[in-house]
Write a protein that holds these residues in place. Structure first.
Motif, short mmCIF file in Angstrom:
data_model
loop_
_atom_site.label_atom_id
_atom_site.label_comp_id
_atom_site.label_asym_id
_atom_site.label_seq_id
_atom_site.Cartn_x
_atom_site.Cartn_y
_atom_site.Cartn_z
N ARG A 1 0.81 -1.22 0.00
CA ARG A 1 0.00 0.00 0.00
C ARG A 1 0.85 1.26 0.00
O ARG A 1 0.37 2.33 0.39
N HIS B 1 2.78 -3.29 6.98
CA HIS B 1 1.33 -3.45 6.87
C HIS B 1 0.55 -2.23 7.35
O HIS B 1 -0.58 -2.01 6.91
N GLN C 1 -4.24 -4.96 10.09
CA GLN C 1 -3.95 -5.19 8.67
C GLN C 1 -2.96 -6.33 8.50
O GLN C 1 -3.06 -7.11 7.55
N ASP D 1 -3.75 -9.50 6.24
CA ASP D 1 -2.87 -9.85 5.12
C ASP D 1 -2.30 -11.25 5.28
O ASP D 1 -2.20 -12.01 4.31
#
Length: 446
Positions: free
Chosen positions: A77, A188, A193, A197
């Motif tokens: 991200r 992360h 998260q 993940d």
């Protein structure tokens, strides 16, 4: 983009490889057989004229590619990754693209905060004993798409980090989740998260079995687990001991590996255990995983333990519990990736036997701060200083445990280099300065 045939679908395509480390170089080798149009980009390209720098023309070059293979080290991200995808570029991992049906049906994914390397190596060993062809690949060794490997048949026992599981689009038939703690929060973004993940691979399309260690942290996330879930816990302590492994957590690792092999071969766990036990002594435990290191002194009552693979809090706590009644000096720290060190501090503070903590690097500084005044502690600068201080504190009797609870890349290339430096420092105990210089090549520790 279709990946029905994996890399063969990329014949004469323009392909980007983003991150030119070991995995990136292996990806490039695999791609050279299908295309000559490869764009190579890295955040720190060094002196290579062929590799573009991400923020100096590299991102623009990647935008011209049909597909970009991103190294796991680049966060999924990160803004520049999202910006590239917003332009319509398919950004994925080489591991994901490799897992077309021909390979997917033979892949066993092993992941977890701790224990995945041990479970992967144990599974490979059990397959070998049973004369079943298998390779241990992924983070434990070479990527399965390494062109020097013969992957035409047999099981591919693939160790995967949370960096990799998040990119997998189709679940392999067998997935093992060894444990769940706190790790890689800088990558992360949050613990929530990280968990999502890590476990996301279990909810991807495809019939599969999900083998899960029956522990509270994973039970709490049961709603995020997909597939046919099998909960396991250690039932074969004699086999664990015969394999040369220590601790309850390794009993669980052994059970995970037995269940993996039993599931793959459609046999019972107990039958597999009975067949492999006579040859358990042939297993070689992984270096850096609760490995005893011999010092340079002929008579030394200090026990030195290299647990360098413990790069997160959970395995470090597991290691500490093995020495509950012995005086302990813990050497920990390294690169700081933002995890919560309170559980480690609480575990240390709850010990009744004498305990002293030596810290290294930025993570060590935070570990020290989290301890407050509950446990004696001090910072050290090198492995040699750490070993010397441990011997002084222990006064010749007790355990020096190197279980860092943090990654190595603040000062070392990888965990192996750091463990080797610890082993070198312990082995140098009692040697003359000349002998120590000769052994280290007259170089200071990295």
């Amino acid at each position: 983009m279709s990946r029905k045939h994996g890399f063969l679908d990329l014949i004469d395509r323009r392909v980007g490889v983003w991150g030119i480390g070991l995995e990136g170089r292996t990806t490039i080798m695999a791609l050279r057989s299908v295309t000559a149009d490869i764009v190579m980009v890295d955040d720190n390209p060094g002196e290579s004229a062929q590799i573009l720098k991400t923020d100096d023309g590299g991102l623009e070059a990647l935008a011209t590619c049909d597909i970009v293979f991103k190294t796991p080290g680049i966060p999924r991200r990160r803004p520049d990754v999202l910006a590239l995808e917003a332009q319509g570029v398919y950004v994925t991992s080489a591991l994901n693209y490799y897992m077309v049906p021909f390979f997917r049906e033979r892949t066993i994914a092993v992941t977890g905060t701790k224990g995945k390397s041990t479970v992967t190596s144990l599974s490979k060993f059990f397959f070998d004993v049973l004369d079943v062809k298998a390779l241990a690949v992924g983070n434990i060794g070479r990527p399965p798409y390494d062109t020097t490997l013969d992957t035409s048949e047999g099981w591919l026992v693939t160790e995967m980090s949370s960096f990799q599981t998040v990119d997998i689009e189709d679940a392999p038939p067998i997935i093992a989740i060894t444990s769940l703690g706190s790790d890689h929060l800088d990558w992360h973004g949050s613990q929530e998260q990280y968990v999502a993940d890590k476990l996301s691979i279990t909810t991807k399309p495809g019939d599969h079995v999900t083998i899960v260690h029956d522990e509270p942290s994973l039970r709490a996330e049961a709603d995020q687990l997909g597939g046919n879930v099998i909960w396991v816990s250690g039932r074969h302590p004699e086999l664990t001991s015969a394999l040369g492994l220590l601790g309850e957590h390794n009993e669980n690792n052994v059970e995970m590996a037995l269940t993996i092999v039993a599931t793959a071969l459609q046999r019972s766990v107990d039958d597999i255990a009975a067949e492999v036990t006579p040859r358990a002594g042939e297993f070689t435990p992984l270096p850096g995983r609760l490995t005893r290191v011999t010092s340079g002194l002929p008579e030394d009552a200090v026990t030195y333990i290299d647990d360098g693979l413990a790069t997160s809090v959970t395995p470090a706590i597991a290691a500490i519990t093995l020495f509950v009644d012995q005086p302990l000096v813990l050497l920990c720290g390294g690169f700081d990736r933002g995890v919560d060190y309170a559980p480690l501090s609480d575990a240390l503070a709850s010990r009744t036997a004498p305990t002293h903590v030596l810290t290294l690097g930025p993570a060590g500084e935070r570990i020290g701060e989290s301890l407050g005044g509950r446990v004696t502690r001090e910072a050290v600068a090198t492995m040699d200083e750490a070993v010397a201080r441990a011997r002084e504190v222990l006064s010749g009797s007790g355990v020096m445990l190197f279980s860092p609870a943090a990654p190595s890349f603040d000062r070392y290339t990888n965990w192996e280099e750091r463990s080797k430096d610890f082993t070198r420092a312990v082995s140098a105990t009692g040697q003359t300065d000349d002998e120590t210089d000769e052994q280290s090549g007259n170089q200071s520790p990295a």
